[in-house]
Design an enzyme around this catalytic site. Structure first.
Site, mmCIF file in Angstrom:
data_model
loop_
_atom_site.group_PDB
_atom_site.id
_atom_site.type_symbol
_atom_site.label_atom_id
_atom_site.label_comp_id
_atom_site.label_asym_id
_atom_site.label_seq_id
_atom_site.Cartn_x
_atom_site.Cartn_y
_atom_site.Cartn_z
ATOM 1 N N ASP A 199 39.384 49.483 47.754
ATOM 2 C CA ASP A 199 40.306 48.531 47.140
ATOM 3 C C ASP A 199 41.710 49.106 46.964
ATOM 4 O O ASP A 199 42.700 48.413 47.110
ATOM 5 C CB ASP A 199 39.741 48.033 45.806
ATOM 6 C CG ASP A 199 38.552 47.095 46.022
ATOM 7 O OD1 ASP A 199 38.524 46.432 47.082
ATOM 8 O OD2 ASP A 199 37.667 47.032 45.160
ATOM 9 N N ARG A 216 41.234 40.846 47.964
ATOM 10 C CA ARG A 216 42.244 41.832 47.540
ATOM 11 C C ARG A 216 43.654 41.515 48.015
ATOM 12 O O ARG A 216 44.600 41.576 47.220
ATOM 13 C CB ARG A 216 41.836 43.257 47.953
ATOM 14 C CG ARG A 216 40.539 43.757 47.325
ATOM 15 C CD ARG A 216 40.440 43.446 45.861
ATOM 16 N NE ARG A 216 39.345 44.151 45.195
ATOM 17 C CZ ARG A 216 38.935 43.885 43.981
ATOM 18 N NH1 ARG A 216 39.495 42.910 43.291
ATOM 19 N NH2 ARG A 216 37.961 44.566 43.438
ATOM 20 N N ASP A 272 38.604 49.269 32.743
ATOM 21 C CA ASP A 272 39.621 50.037 33.477
ATOM 22 C C ASP A 272 41.010 49.425 33.328
ATOM 23 O O ASP A 272 41.962 50.110 32.958
ATOM 24 C CB ASP A 272 39.277 50.112 34.974
ATOM 25 C CG ASP A 272 38.175 51.123 35.275
ATOM 26 O OD1 ASP A 272 37.958 52.045 34.465
ATOM 27 O OD2 ASP A 272 37.538 50.987 36.346
ATOM 28 N N SER A 320 28.517 48.252 38.326
ATOM 29 C CA SER A 320 29.901 47.849 38.492
ATOM 30 C C SER A 320 29.916 46.599 39.372
ATOM 31 O O SER A 320 29.407 46.613 40.487
ATOM 32 C CB SER A 320 30.683 48.986 39.154
ATOM 33 O OG SER A 320 31.847 48.472 39.742
HETATM 34 N N1 ARG Z 1 32.071 47.794 49.017
HETATM 35 C C1 ARG Z 1 32.737 46.566 48.847
HETATM 36 C C2 ARG Z 1 34.118 46.598 49.444
HETATM 37 O O1 ARG Z 1 34.671 47.626 49.561
HETATM 38 C C3 ARG Z 1 32.714 46.084 47.435
HETATM 39 C C4 ARG Z 1 33.376 46.920 46.391
HETATM 40 C C5 ARG Z 1 33.087 46.265 45.099
HETATM 41 N N2 ARG Z 1 33.609 46.851 43.923
HETATM 42 C C6 ARG Z 1 32.909 46.902 42.762
HETATM 43 N N3 ARG Z 1 33.553 47.180 41.685
HETATM 44 N N4 ARG Z 1 31.637 46.681 42.697
HETATM 45 O O2 ARG Z 1 34.665 45.603 49.811
#
Ligand code: ARG
Length: 396
Positions: free
Chosen positions: A122, A93, A13, A172
Site C-alpha cells: 500500500d 488505493r 494507526d 488486520s
Molecule cells: N495483500 C493485499 C494487497 O496488497 C491486501 C493488503 C490488505 N491490508 C490489510 N491491512 N489487511 O493488496
C-alpha cells in the site's frame, strides 16, 4: 506551521498518525475518510478524528467512482493477481490517493500522509499515485518512520490524552466494495487453516444451504448491468452479489502472495461478488470473442493486473492496456447463469445476441451445414511443416 492532509481510516494507526504528525512536524492535520464501500460508522470516524486533533475532517463518498472507473475495468480485464486475488485492496488505493490529493490542493497543503507500513504494497500505491498527481507535495508515512508496536501506539495516545477504544481483534482487515482482506495473527503461519472468526462476509461452505442458488447476470460492453433480470447500478449489483455469494460460502481465498517489495505473505480474502463476476465475464467473453482476441488478451490482462498490484496506476502503460481492453469489449454482451452451492460456483448457461457459437456448425446432428470434406485440405496445410520436418530429420 505546515499543513498535512492525512488519509484517515479511523483505525489505530491513522489515529496515532494525527497526534504524531502534529508533534513531530508541528503541522496542522486535516483528515479525509474515503468511502469505497467499507462497512463503517463514518460519523464515529469523524468524531474520532476531531478527538485525536484533526483541525478539519472531510468525508468523500467515492463508491460510484470506485465501481465505475476502477472495478468495471478490473471486470473487463478479468483481473486476478497471481490467479487468485481480484485486487480489491490494490484497486482502491489510487482512488483514495486521488481524493486526498484533491483536498490537499484545495487546502493548499504542503504534505500528504498515509498510514501504510514500510513492509507492504500500500505504501507503494499511495506514494506513487500521490507523487504523480501532486509532484511538489511531501509524502509522510508515519508508520514507516516510527517503529511503534500496537501497544506502544495505544500508550502514545494515552500520553497525549486521546481516548481510543481498540476495536480490532487478532486480524488486520481492509475492506471495500470489491472485497475484504484479512491478514496477521494466526494466519501468519501458512499451514494453519483460517479460523471461522476471520470471516465476516461468507458463511463456511459446510454451513451453507443444502439447496443451490442460481444467479443470472447480464453484461453490456463487458460490464454487468443487470442481476436476475433487474437492471441496477454497479454498486448495488456488487453489494447484492456479495450477499448472495456470501450466504452460499462463495469467494473465500487463501493465497501465498508475492508483494511488490519481495516479501511473500499469506493472504486471506473474502471476495464473493468479484469471484462470481469475473467467472461470469470470462464465460460471456468466450461466447462472444474470437480465439485470436481471447488468447492475446490474456497477456494484456496479466500485465494490467501486475500494474494495479504494483501500484503503477499512474503509469501511461495502464491506459494503453485499457485502450486495448475497452476495444475488445464493444460486443461482449449477453447473459450468464451461475449455480452457487456450498462454496462452489459453476457457470451452467450462457446466451447472447452476439454469440459466435453457431449450432448449425457445431452440431453432430443431421442439421449440420458444415462440409466435413473441407477439413481434409485444411489439415494437409495445417500439418505441412510438422510433417516435412519429421521427414527431413527422421535419420538424424
Ligand atoms: N495483500 C493485499 C494487497 O496488497 C491486501 C493488503 C490488505 N491490508 C490489510 N491491512 N489487511 O493488496
Amino acid at each position: 506551521m505546515g499543513k498535512t492532509v492525512l488519509a484517515y481510516s479511523g483505525g489505530l494507526d491513522t489515529t496515532t498518525c494525527i497526534a504524531w504528525i502534529k508533534e513531530k512536524y508541528g503541522n496542522e492535520v486535516i483528515t479525509v475518510t474515503v468511502d469505497v464501500g467499507q462497512q463503517e460508522d463514518f460519523k464515529e470516524i469523524e468524531e474520532r478524528a476531531y478527538m485525536a486533533g484533526s483541525s478539519k475532517h472531510y468525508f468523500v463518498d467515492a463508491k460510484d467512482e470506485f465501481a465505475n472507473d476502477y472495478i468495471a475495468m478490473a471486470i473487463k480485464a478479468n483481473a486476478m493477481y497471481e490467479g487468485k486475488y481480484p485486487l480489491s485492496t490494490s484497486l482502491a488505493r489510487p482512488l483514495i490517493a486521488k481524493k486526498v490529493v484533491e483536498i490537499a490542493l484545495r487546502e493548499n497543503a504542503d504534505s500528504v500522509a498515509h498510514g501504510s507500513t514500510g513492509k507492504g504494497n500500500d505504501q507503494v500505491r499511495f506514494d506513487v499515485t500521490i507523487r504523480a498527481l501532486y509532484p511538489q507535495v511531501k509524502v509522510i508515512a508515519p508508520v514507516r518512520e516510527w517503529n511503534m508496536s500496537r501497544d506502544e501506539e495505544l500508550k502514545y495516545l494515552i500520553s497525549k490524552g486521546i481516548p481510543y477504544k481498540p476495536s480490532r481483534g487478532e486480524f488486520s482487515i481492509d475492506e471495500n466494495l470489491w472485497g475484504r482482506s484479512i491478514e496477521s495473527g494466526r494466519l501468519e503461519d501458512p499451514w494453519v487453516e483460517p479460523p471461522e472468526e476471520a470471516f465476516a462476509w461468507t458463511v463456511s461452505p459446510e454451513k451453507a444451504p443444502d439447496r443451490p442458488e442460481y444467479v443470472e447476470i447480464y453484461f453490456e460492453n463487458g460490464i454487468p448491468v443487470s442481476l436476475n433480470g433487474d437492471r441496477m447500478n454497479l454498486v448495488d449489483l456488487i453489494k447484492h452479489l456479495n450477499i448472495v455469494g456470501g450466504r452460499n460460502g462463495v469467494g473465500r481465498v487463501d493465497h501465498i502472495e508475492d508483494r511488490v517489495v519481495g516479501i511473500k505473505s499469506r493472504e486471506v480474502y473474502e471476495v464473493p461478488a468479484a469471484t462470481i463476476l469475473i467467472e461470469a465475464h470470462r464465460d460471456i467473453e468466450k461466447l462472444t470473442l474470437p480465439k485470436s482476441i481471447l488468447r492475446f488478451k490474456g497477456l494484456i490482462e496479466e500485465q494490467w493486473s501486475y500494474m494495479i498490484y504494483d501500484g503503477l496506476w499512474a503509469d501511461p502503460l495502464r491506459e494503453a492496456l485499457e485502450a486495448f481492453i475497452n476495444e475488445t469489449q464493444k460486443h461482449v454482451e449477453g447473459s450468464v447463469r451461475l449455480k452457487l452451492y456450498k462454496g462452489g460456483l459453476r457457470v451452467v448457461g450462457r446466451k447472447s445476441s452476439r454469440s459466435l457459437y453457431k449450432n448449425e456448425l457445431s452440431t453432430y446432428a443431421s442439421t449440420s451445414t458444415f462440409d466435413q470434406k473441407q477439413a481434409i485440405g485444411f489439415i494437409n496445410l495445417f500439418a505441412l511443416q510438422t510433417l516435412v520436418y519429421r521427414e527431413v530429420n527422421s535419420n538424424a
